[in-house]
Design a protein around this motif. Structure first.
Motif, PDB file in Angstrom:
ATOM      1  N   GLY A  69      30.324  73.318  44.922  1.00 24.38           N
ATOM      2  CA  GLY A  69      29.265  73.445  43.925  1.00 24.38           C
ATOM      3  C   GLY A  69      28.269  72.304  43.975  1.00 24.38           C
ATOM      4  N   VAL A 110      29.539  66.294  35.690  1.00 24.58           N
ATOM      5  CA  VAL A 110      30.368  67.004  36.667  1.00 24.58           C
ATOM      6  C   VAL A 110      31.845  66.683  36.460  1.00 24.58           C
ATOM      7  N   GLU A 135      37.577  72.838  34.259  1.00 24.46           N
ATOM      8  CA  GLU A 135      38.003  73.792  35.280  1.00 24.46           C
ATOM      9  C   GLU A 135      39.490  73.641  35.586  1.00 24.46           C
ATOM     10  N   SER A 157      34.706  80.355  41.131  1.00 19.93           N
ATOM     11  CA  SER A 157      34.448  79.245  40.209  1.00 19.93           C
ATOM     12  C   SER A 157      33.278  78.354  40.595  1.00 19.93           C
ATOM     13  N   ILE A 178      29.923  75.363  38.416  1.00 20.47           N
ATOM     14  CA  ILE A 178      29.833  73.932  38.742  1.00 20.47           C
ATOM     15  C   ILE A 178      28.498  73.644  39.414  1.00 20.47           C
ATOM     16  N   THR A 232      40.380  73.359  41.794  1.00 20.69           N
ATOM     17  CA  THR A 232      39.347  72.569  41.122  1.00 20.69           C
ATOM     18  C   THR A 232      38.568  71.714  42.109  1.00 20.69           C
ATOM     19  N   LEU A 260      34.539  72.147  43.252  1.00 24.22           N
ATOM     20  CA  LEU A 260      33.751  70.976  42.875  1.00 24.22           C
ATOM     21  C   LEU A 260      32.889  70.507  44.037  1.00 24.22           C
ATOM     22  N   VAL A 265      33.067  68.858  33.656  1.00 21.86           N
ATOM     23  CA  VAL A 265      33.197  70.235  34.123  1.00 21.86           C
ATOM     24  C   VAL A 265      34.459  70.388  34.969  1.00 21.86           C
ATOM     25  N   ALA A 266      34.747  69.388  35.803  1.00 23.42           N
ATOM     26  CA  ALA A 266      35.941  69.444  36.640  1.00 23.42           C
ATOM     27  C   ALA A 266      37.220  69.445  35.792  1.00 23.42           C
TER      28      ALA A 266
END
Length: 311
Positions: free
Chosen positions: A108, A234, A241, A188, A192, A101, A105, A237-238
Motif C-alpha cells: 500500500g 500508517v 489491520e 487489504s 492502506i 498486515t 502495508l 492503520v497497521a
C-alpha cells in the motif's frame, strides 16, 4: 494656595447576580432530556454487546453442549481443557495476522508513493486499485480459492501453458498459508494505500523541491522526508489491520476450512469448530473468553500508541 488633592474613586466589587431557580430547573430538564435521548442507544448496546458477553463468560463455566439439554457447572475446567488448543492456534493466528498486515502495508505504501508522483493515468489507476477493497471478504475468498484450485485453477493452467510443473497451493500446509495471506493482502492493501496517499498529499512540495535541489536521491527523499511524514497515520492503520486480521474468519474458512490438517486453523476457525462442529458450547465460550482478553490487551496497546502519537 492649598494644593488640589485628587480623590481616588472608590472601586466597588461587582458581584454577579444570583442564579435564578428557573435556570437551574432548565439545566435539570436538559440533562433529563439528554439522558432520555441516549437511553435507547444504551439499552441497545446492553442487549447486543454486554448481555451476550456476560452470557458467554457464564457459559464457559459449564459443561454445556448443543446435544444435551442439561448443563453441569465445572468452574474453570473448560479453560484447562482447551488451553493447549488455544496456545497452538494462537501461533497460527499470529503468523497469519502478522504477515497479512506486513505485506499489505508495504504494498500500500509503495503504490501510494507511485500514485503520488506525476504519472499519466494515475486518476484511473487510483480507482482501479480500489476495486479489491469494495468486494466482500467472502467473494474475495471464493475468487482466490478458484485461482489456486489444484484441478481447474488459473495458476496451474498458466503453469501448464508455460510448460512448468503444477503446484498444489491449497493441498500442503505452507502453500495453504501462503494462499490465504495472498488473498488477504490483495483485499487489504487498497485502504492502506488510500490513507498513505492522503497523508502524502499534505506534504509541502517545497520540502521535496528543496531536497531535490540539494542533490538528495529518490530513496533519500523517501527515507528522510516522506516516511517520517506518513509514519504516524500508517502505523495506526497497521495496528488496526492487525487487530482485524487477528479475528479474521471468512478468508480462511472459505479457502481452506482450517486445513490441510490444522495448518491454517486460527482462533476464529477453532472456535467455530468447537461450537458448531463438536457442539461444545462450554469449551467454545472458554476459547472466546481467552481470545477476548488477548484482543483487549492488543486494543489497549493501540490506544496507548494513538495517545502517544497525538502528543
Amino acid at each position: 494656595m492649598p494644593q488640589a488633592t485628587l480623590e481616588r474613586p472608590e472601586i466597588r466589587e461587582q458581584v454577579p447576580p444570583p442564579r435564578s431557580g428557573r435556570r437551574s430547573t432548565l439545566g435539570a430538564k436538559d440533562r433529563t432530556f439528554g439522558f432520555m435521548i441516549a437511553l435507547p442507544a444504551v439499552l441497545l448496546f446492553l442487549v447486543i454487546a454486554i448481555f451476550p458477553l456476560v452470557s458467554s463468560i457464564g457459559t464457559s463455566l459449564y459443561d454445556q453442549s448443543l446435544l444435551r439439554p442439561e448443563r453441569t457447572f465445572v468452574g474453570f475446567d473448560n479453560y484447562a481443557l482447551i488451553w493447549d488448543e488455544f496456545v497452538a492456534r494462537l501461533g497460527t493466528t499470529l503468523v497469519f495476522a502478522s504477515l497479512s498486515t506486513v505485506f499489505p502495508l508495504f504494498l500500500g505504501v509503495a503504490l501510494a508513493m507511485l500514485l503520488n508522483s506525476r504519472m499519466r493515468g494515475r486518476t484511473v489507476l487510483r480507482g482501479a486499485l480500489m476495486l479489491p477493497w469494495l468486494l466482500p471478504g467472502v467473494v474475495v475468498s471464493f475468487l482466490w480459492a478458484w485461482i489456486f484450485n489444484d484441478s481447474y485453477g488459473v495458476v496451474n493452467h498458466i503453469l501448464t501453458l508455460l510448460g512448468l510443473p503444477e503446484i498444489s497451493m491449497l493441498g500442503n500446509p505452507v502453500g495453504a498459508m501462503a494462499a490465504v495471506i495472498i488473498a488477504k493482502t490483495w483485499h487489504s492493501f487498497p485502504w492502506i494505500m488510500v490513507v498513505a496517499l492522503a497523508v502524502l498529499q499534505t506534504l509541502p512540495s517545497e520540502q521535496i523541491e528543496a531536497a531535490t535541489i540539494d542533490g538528495a536521491t529518490r530513496a533519500q527523499r523517501f527515507r528522510y522526508i516522506s516516511l517520517p511524514h506518513i509514519a504516524g497515520p500508517v502505523t495506526l492503520v497497521a495496528v488496526l489491520e492487525f487487530i482485524y486480521n487477528f479475528g479474521n474468519f471468512d478468508t480462511i474458512f472459505v479457502m481452506t476450512g482450517g486445513g490441510p490438517g490444522n495448518s491454517t486453523t486460527t482462533l476464529a476457525v477453532s472456535l467455530y469448530h468447537l461450537a458448531f462442529g463438536s457442539y461444545e458450547l462450554g469449551k467454545a465460550s472458554a476459547m472466546g473468553a481467552l481470545w477476548l482478553v488477548l484482543l483487549a490487551i492488543i486494543s489497549s496497546g493501540y490506544l496507548l500508541l494513538n495517545r502517544r502519537l497525538e502528543k
